[in-house]
Design a protein around this motif. Structure first.
Motif, PDB file in Angstrom:
ATOM      1  N   GLY A 240     -57.030-100.390 -77.731  1.00  6.43           N
ATOM      2  CA  GLY A 240     -57.143-101.138 -76.485  1.00  6.43           C
ATOM      3  C   GLY A 240     -55.887-101.865 -76.067  1.00  6.43           C
ATOM      4  N   HIS A 241     -54.895-101.954 -76.970  1.00  4.03           N
ATOM      5  CA  HIS A 241     -53.626-102.614 -76.632  1.00  4.03           C
ATOM      6  C   HIS A 241     -52.671-101.682 -75.893  1.00  4.03           C
ATOM      7  CE1 HIS A 241     -54.369-105.429 -80.308  1.00  4.03           C
ATOM      8  NE2 HIS A 241     -54.997-105.851 -79.227  1.00  4.03           N
ATOM      9  N   ILE A 242     -53.027-100.402 -75.824  1.00  5.69           N
ATOM     10  CA  ILE A 242     -52.141 -99.400 -75.222  1.00  5.69           C
ATOM     11  C   ILE A 242     -52.609 -99.106 -73.798  1.00  5.69           C
ATOM     12  CG2 ILE A 242     -51.217 -97.066 -75.433  1.00  5.69           C
ATOM     13  CD1 ILE A 242     -51.857 -97.236 -78.447  1.00  5.69           C
ATOM     14  N   SER A 275     -52.141 -87.689 -78.613  1.00  7.26           N
ATOM     15  CA  SER A 275     -52.713 -88.111 -79.891  1.00  7.26           C
ATOM     16  C   SER A 275     -54.095 -88.723 -79.693  1.00  7.26           C
ATOM     17  CB  SER A 275     -51.782 -89.118 -80.569  1.00  7.26           C
ATOM     18  OG  SER A 275     -52.284 -89.506 -81.827  1.00  7.26           O
ATOM     19  N   GLN A 276     -54.257 -89.500 -78.628  1.00 10.18           N
ATOM     20  CA  GLN A 276     -55.569 -90.093 -78.342  1.00 10.18           C
ATOM     21  C   GLN A 276     -56.584 -89.028 -77.934  1.00 10.18           C
ATOM     22  OE1 GLN A 276     -54.552 -93.131 -75.414  1.00 10.18           O
ATOM     23  NE2 GLN A 276     -54.697 -94.732 -76.976  1.00 10.18           N
ATOM     24  N   ARG A 277     -56.112 -87.969 -77.277  1.00 11.78           N
ATOM     25  CA  ARG A 277     -57.018 -86.882 -76.897  1.00 11.78           C
ATOM     26  C   ARG A 277     -57.534 -86.146 -78.131  1.00 11.78           C
ATOM     27  NH1 ARG A 277     -57.195 -81.591 -76.224  1.00 11.78           N
ATOM     28  NH2 ARG A 277     -55.058 -81.320 -76.992  1.00 11.78           N
ATOM     29  N   LEU A 278     -56.639 -85.933 -79.101  1.00 10.66           N
ATOM     30  CA  LEU A 278     -57.026 -85.220 -80.318  1.00 10.66           C
ATOM     31  C   LEU A 278     -57.875 -86.075 -81.247  1.00 10.66           C
ATOM     32  CD1 LEU A 278     -53.636 -83.432 -81.120  1.00 10.66           C
ATOM     33  CD2 LEU A 278     -55.717 -82.384 -80.197  1.00 10.66           C
ATOM     34  N   TYR A 279     -57.616 -87.391 -81.235  1.00 10.19           N
ATOM     35  CA  TYR A 279     -58.334 -88.296 -82.140  1.00 10.19           C
ATOM     36  C   TYR A 279     -58.875 -89.485 -81.341  1.00 10.19           C
ATOM     37  CZ  TYR A 279     -55.581 -85.581 -85.462  1.00 10.19           C
ATOM     38  OH  TYR A 279     -55.002 -84.562 -86.171  1.00 10.19           O
ATOM     39  N   PRO A 280     -59.908 -89.279 -80.533  1.00  4.96           N
ATOM     40  CA  PRO A 280     -60.456 -90.367 -79.702  1.00  4.96           C
ATOM     41  C   PRO A 280     -61.076 -91.461 -80.567  1.00  4.96           C
ATOM     42  CG  PRO A 280     -61.898 -88.449 -79.643  1.00  4.96           C
ATOM     43  CD  PRO A 280     -60.662 -88.017 -80.374  1.00  4.96           C
ATOM     44  N   ALA A 281     -61.042 -92.694 -80.053  1.00  3.61           N
ATOM     45  CA  ALA A 281     -61.584 -93.826 -80.814  1.00  3.61           C
ATOM     46  C   ALA A 281     -61.930 -94.961 -79.867  1.00  3.61           C
ATOM     47  CB  ALA A 281     -60.573 -94.298 -81.853  1.00  3.61           C
ATOM     48  N   MET A 282     -62.691 -95.927 -80.380  1.00  3.15           N
ATOM     49  CA  MET A 282     -63.044 -97.114 -79.608  1.00  3.15           C
ATOM     50  C   MET A 282     -61.813 -98.009 -79.434  1.00  3.15           C
ATOM     51  SD  MET A 282     -66.240 -96.832 -78.883  1.00  3.15           S
ATOM     52  CE  MET A 282     -66.760 -98.496 -78.475  1.00  3.15           C
ATOM     53  N   PRO A 283     -61.776 -98.832 -78.376  1.00  2.00           N
ATOM     54  CA  PRO A 283     -60.618 -99.706 -78.129  1.00  2.00           C
ATOM     55  C   PRO A 283     -60.339-100.695 -79.258  1.00  2.00           C
ATOM     56  CG  PRO A 283     -61.999 -99.573 -76.173  1.00  2.00           C
ATOM     57  CD  PRO A 283     -62.760 -98.905 -77.277  1.00  2.00           C
ATOM     58  N   THR A 284     -61.362-101.002 -80.062  1.00  4.31           N
ATOM     59  CA  THR A 284     -61.180-101.995 -81.125  1.00  4.31           C
ATOM     60  C   THR A 284     -60.609-101.394 -82.409  1.00  4.31           C
ATOM     61  OG1 THR A 284     -63.491-101.653 -81.771  1.00  4.31           O
ATOM     62  CG2 THR A 284     -63.017-103.494 -80.277  1.00  4.31           C
ATOM     63  N   MET A 285     -60.456-100.080 -82.462  1.00 12.36           N
ATOM     64  CA  MET A 285     -59.935 -99.443 -83.676  1.00 12.36           C
ATOM     65  C   MET A 285     -58.413 -99.467 -83.681  1.00 12.36           C
ATOM     66  SD  MET A 285     -62.396 -96.173 -84.459  1.00 12.36           S
ATOM     67  CE  MET A 285     -61.610 -95.950 -86.060  1.00 12.36           C
ATOM     68  N   TYR A 286     -57.838 -99.534 -84.871  1.00 10.07           N
ATOM     69  CA  TYR A 286     -56.382 -99.501 -85.000  1.00 10.07           C
ATOM     70  C   TYR A 286     -55.864 -98.127 -84.584  1.00 10.07           C
ATOM     71  CZ  TYR A 286     -56.607-103.892 -87.579  1.00 10.07           C
ATOM     72  OH  TYR A 286     -56.817-105.197 -87.936  1.00 10.07           O
ATOM     73  N   PHE A 287     -54.776 -98.124 -83.814  1.00  9.39           N
ATOM     74  CA  PHE A 287     -54.199 -96.844 -83.402  1.00  9.39           C
ATOM     75  C   PHE A 287     -53.538 -96.158 -84.596  1.00  9.39           C
ATOM     76  CE2 PHE A 287     -50.639 -94.267 -81.845  1.00  9.39           C
ATOM     77  CZ  PHE A 287     -51.319 -93.403 -80.991  1.00  9.39           C
TER      78      PHE A 287
END
Length: 398
Positions: A240-242, A275-287
């Protein structure tokens, strides 16, 4: 005079009360003064202080001490309480709890705690008012087997602790801030590399880590590209910081304690987006997290504090570089190279965001001016040398 010594013992003759005789070291009966008591007794000093002793002589010494402390304005009944609330031990434990509630990292809290535990080996049983300049100086300057930089850090931690104690106790105990000795240190220069070698190392990191986790390479690339970001700050970035719309990453709690930003180049933003497309995650997870389960690493957990340095060092070994760690190899090496094409003011404002002591050590000041001056000296020397040319005649043997 304030304070008395009492006992439950009675007169052996009339069973009357035994009264304390000031300065004589015993209690006696008013009716039978020859019958004296020098054994177990109790000192009572006002309503808040009671202490038992095995002899009247010990009790008398304690009573005199309390009266002197009262005359000096230093008496505090809490110093004699069972839980010793003004001892170094009790206060350092409270200070650590206080630090945990502030905006500092758990690692910083642990570092402070280690310093206080080390000091507590000598001071834990002492009252805080008894720890003055001499005790602090003796602790800091004894041989702990650590560097002068570490001693300076210990001094800072102790100074913060005493400042906190004085703020709490100044009105109640009239406690004064002790003076701290001067400690000096000089940081050593760490090995840096050229931009060419830096990029070779980063390419090698990509080669050896891509199949394991492509974000290892991406993290190290960002550290070299954005010198204002520290490794510890980078691995704390969450999804979520990005912001890939406005092209920036925000760091909410950096070392400077004020949020800071880096503005992303379009190609960097595309790499992050992919990278986010390949490994989607919730905004609270560490990138920067582990994407695969391997060697006991759990999927989704954050990179550890030395994880990136481990891969950097492996790449250095593969390429034959030695003694170059992640921090100077990325941040310091980039700043050193920038000194050839940018002024100090430009780098401070646009690249690092501040002028630290490390910046002053690794930045090459006035590079262009120094090169120009050296070239002028060289040209001058060459001109003078050409004016003084003389021929050397070599005689041939007949």
């Amino acid at each position: 005079m304030k304070g008395r010594i009492y006992t439950t013992q009675k007169c052996f003759v009339c069973q009357g009360a035994l009264n304390y005789v000031e300065g004589r070291g015993h209690l006696s009966c008013v009716t039978h003064p020859d019958h004296q008591w020098k054994g177990a007794c109790v000192v009572r000093f006002g309503r808040n202080h009671t202490k038992r002793f095995k002899s009247v002589l010990e009790a008398e010494r304690h009573l005199i001490y309390l009266r002197v402390q009262t005359d000096l304005g230093k008496f505090d009944p809490r110093e004699w309480a069972k839980d010793q609330p003004l001892s170094f031990l009790a206060l350092r434990l409270k200070f650590i709890e206080y630090k945990k509630s502030t905006n500092i990292t758990l690692k910083q809290v642990k570092d402070i705690e280690r310093v206080l535990i080390r000091a507590g080996q000598t001071w834990d049983r002492m009252q805080i008012r008894d720890i003055a300049e001499a005790e602090i100086e003796d602790f800091l300057f004894q041989d702990h087997g650590v560097s002068s930089k570490t001693i300076a850090n210990w001094k800072t931690a102790l100074h913060n602790f005493f400042a906190w104690v004085v703020r709490r106790e100044k009105k109640k105990s009239n406690l004064q801030m002790p003076s701290f000795p001067v400690t000096s240190f000089k940081m050593k220069m760490k090995a840096v590399v050229s931009i060419e070698d830096q990029q070779k190392i980063i390419t090698e990191v990509k080669k050896i880590s891509w199949n394991h986790n492509p974000r290892i390479w991406l993290a190290i690339k960002l550290l070299a590209l954005y010198p204002r970001v520290r490794p510890g700050e980078l691995i704390n970035v969450k999804e979520g910081h990005i912001n890939l719309v406005d092209l920036y990453i925000v760091f909410p709690q950096p070392k400077e304690r004020e949020p800071k930003y880096i503005h992303l180049l379009k190609e960097v933003a595309e790499e992050i987006r992919e990278s986010q497309r390949l490994y989607p995650a919730m905004p609270t997870m560490y990138f920067f997290r582990h994407l695969k389960r391997r060697n006991g690493l759990k999927v989704g957990t954050q990179f550890g504090p030395v994880y990136l340095n481990k891969w950097w060092k492996q790449a250095c070994v593969n390429l034959g570089f030695s003694d170059v760690t992640l921090y100077p190899g990325t941040k310091h090496s980039t700043v050193t190279a920038l000194g050839k094409i940018m002024s100090p003011e430009q780098i401070q404002h646009n690249v690092t965001g501040h002028a630290s002591e490390a910046f002053k050590r690794y930045f090459l000041p006035d590079y262009q001016e120094k090169i120009l001056a050296t070239k002028q000296i060289s040209d001058m020397q060459k001109k003078i040398a050409s004016d003084n040319v003389f021929k050397i005649t070599v005689k041939k043997n007949k």
